[in-house]
Design a protein around this motif. Sequence first.
Motif, PDB file in Angstrom:
ATOM      1  N   ASP A  37       0.828  -1.204   0.000  1.00 15.69           N
ATOM      2  CA  ASP A  37       0.000   0.000   0.000  1.00 15.69           C
ATOM      3  C   ASP A  37       0.865   1.258   0.000  1.00 15.69           C
ATOM      4  O   ASP A  37       0.560   2.245  -0.676  1.00 15.69           O
ATOM      5  CB  ASP A  37      -0.922   0.008   1.219  1.00 15.69           C
ATOM      6  CG  ASP A  37      -2.011  -1.048   1.127  1.00 15.69           C
ATOM      7  OD1 ASP A  37      -2.253  -1.545   0.009  1.00 15.69           O
ATOM      8  OD2 ASP A  37      -2.610  -1.379   2.174  1.00 15.69           O
ATOM      9  N   ALA A  38       1.944   1.219   0.768  1.00 13.77           N
ATOM     10  CA  ALA A  38       2.839   2.372   0.820  1.00 13.77           C
ATOM     11  C   ALA A  38       3.524   2.595  -0.529  1.00 13.77           C
ATOM     12  O   ALA A  38       3.726   3.740  -0.947  1.00 13.77           O
ATOM     13  CB  ALA A  38       3.885   2.176   1.918  1.00 13.77           C
ATOM     14  N   ALA A  39       3.875   1.506  -1.219  1.00 14.87           N
ATOM     15  CA  ALA A  39       4.510   1.638  -2.535  1.00 14.87           C
ATOM     16  C   ALA A  39       3.583   2.350  -3.520  1.00 14.87           C
ATOM     17  O   ALA A  39       4.011   3.219  -4.288  1.00 14.87           O
ATOM     18  CB  ALA A  39       4.901   0.260  -3.066  1.00 14.87           C
ATOM     19  N   LYS A  40       2.297   1.986  -3.486  1.00 11.66           N
ATOM     20  CA  LYS A  40       1.324   2.656  -4.363  1.00 11.66           C
ATOM     21  C   LYS A  40       1.161   4.124  -3.969  1.00 11.66           C
ATOM     22  O   LYS A  40       1.043   5.000  -4.839  1.00 11.66           O
ATOM     23  CB  LYS A  40      -0.022   1.943  -4.292  1.00 11.66           C
ATOM     24  CG  LYS A  40      -0.019   0.547  -4.908  1.00 11.66           C
ATOM     25  CD  LYS A  40      -1.386  -0.096  -4.777  1.00 11.66           C
ATOM     26  CE  LYS A  40      -1.368  -1.499  -5.358  1.00 11.66           C
ATOM     27  NZ  LYS A  40      -2.696  -2.177  -5.210  1.00 11.66           N
ATOM     28  N   ALA A  41       1.144   4.388  -2.660  1.00 12.91           N
ATOM     29  CA  ALA A  41       0.982   5.769  -2.199  1.00 12.91           C
ATOM     30  C   ALA A  41       2.182   6.627  -2.605  1.00 12.91           C
ATOM     31  O   ALA A  41       2.021   7.783  -3.000  1.00 12.91           O
ATOM     32  CB  ALA A  41       0.795   5.799  -0.686  1.00 12.91           C
ATOM     33  N   ILE A  42       3.368   6.060  -2.531  1.00 14.17           N
ATOM     34  CA  ILE A  42       4.579   6.801  -2.922  1.00 14.17           C
ATOM     35  C   ILE A  42       4.552   7.107  -4.413  1.00 14.17           C
ATOM     36  O   ILE A  42       4.933   8.197  -4.855  1.00 14.17           O
ATOM     37  CB  ILE A  42       5.836   6.006  -2.529  1.00 14.17           C
ATOM     38  CG1 ILE A  42       5.988   6.000  -1.002  1.00 14.17           C
ATOM     39  CG2 ILE A  42       7.084   6.597  -3.180  1.00 14.17           C
ATOM     40  CD1 ILE A  42       7.091   5.105  -0.490  1.00 14.17           C
TER      41      ILE A  42
END
Length: 553
Positions: A37-42
């Motif tokens: 999820d963090a990878a997509k947000a970044i």
Amino acid sequence: MLQISAFKRVVIWGVCFIGLLFAMPNAFYPRVERHNDAAKAIEAGDTSPETAADYAAWPNWLPSTIVNLGLDLRGGAHLLGEVQVEDVYEARVEALWPDVRDALRPLRATVGTIRLQDSAPGELRVRISQPEGMEAALEAVRDLAQPVASVTAAGATDLDVRAEGDVIVVTLSEAERLATDERTLRQSLEIIRRRVDEVGTREPTIQRQGERRILIQVPGLGSAEELKALIGTTAQLGFHPVVGRTSNPDQDPGLRNEVLPSIDEEGVYYIIEKLPVVTGEELTDAQPAFDQNGRPAVNFRFNPHGARKFGDYTAENIGSPFAIVLDGEVISAPVIQDHIPGGSGIITGNFTVEDSTQLAVLLRAGALPAEMTFLEERTIGPELGQDSIEAGRIACIVAFIAVLAFMAASYGLFGMIANVALLINVGLIFGLLSVIGATLTLPGIAGIVLTIGMAVDANVLVFERIKEELKTAKGPARAIELGYEKALSAILDANITTFITAVILFVMGSGPVRGFSITLALGIITSVFTAIYVTRLMIVMWFQRKRPKTIEV
């Protein structure tokens, strides 16, 4: 005699290693999920410390693919909707009036005056003052008919035209209705899928059921009401000429006009023309923005055809108001100050930031072609999903213990080797599920439990065959070799028939049945691989190291 080349050994252990490597992230599910999820947000531009911390929770050099959890495991929203295709018939027939009028105008001397009559839904009724010209009028209107765009309706046309006294009645033909039903369902499926994908949910299930129904399951969504708010909004956008304003919602608007309420102005209603100048179907993009006063708004852009119509209308109607209508409500009614070329503009209204973002999502996804009524709605809480996971975990553990104990008691050392292969087998199943991005449901867990029981069948066949060969006084090496060779056909026959059953379940079934069939099919593939190759390699390695004179199975 029990020789396996170095190349085959490397391939077998390599497959096991890669499969277990891709299965490993599932053992750290919450951490890997936060990382993804963090990878997509970044990627979307989020640089907050919390996002960076979640991203660093899992090493980048390790695989981060995990098995998606279905609605019954994660919790979420379930809807069963029915598309009201009759709305499409009605809108389609209403839109025929300008064409019918234009087709009859050259025949004025024959048919007399032409008047639109009140009609039932799905019908267009046009009265002519000279009934003796009816045949010519019918011929002119029938020339408007087009071939039905459907393979199953070759030669049929889309309109039925008949006379009732001095009235021409135009309806859609039966073939066109069937073709329209199919197009409407396909379009609704695609638009719903785009709307759900815009929200960023994981592995939604959106599929057709029967002739007019659509099943929508979105894991991880808060409630069925939230899903209905997203799906149920038709987002029918139109730019309509304004005839006038009124405070009386029951005022007669006149022929081909309608009275719609204003969102911003309480108690104010607009009389507008029914036929829009431009519709939301001609939008190519819509993005949330802010107007010159810093209030939330939505920027939009038309395709070339819509841009030309919008530009021509604004050039010819400077100083006149026009209404921006969304789902039967006037959200804005500005006065045209100048020619607006280029086909872009801004929608302002009494929006919040969330409202403008939601409206932009709906407009980008497109308008549903017809209204949906929801026949069934269900919200599955995450606690219930966690209970399902725990129940599935307990079932797997019980099945594991029972099978491991039986194999160890029945076949001794060989049974222990089969048990190790069984553990590898389950790891390979999860590795494959992760790689292909499959969704694991409660029936899918049942498929894994069934696979655990079936996985040892091939080993049982081999071990029993080795026993038979040992009784003929053959040496242990020859008995092991013949045991695998002679059991191979039975193993393949049994598993191929089960695999065919799994394929049929996948093709013919839907929802939970498909989840079961996927794990069953993958379990069969990994079971055959571990039984024929992995257990054999482990037995050969043990035999070459120990060199026993006799073996006991």
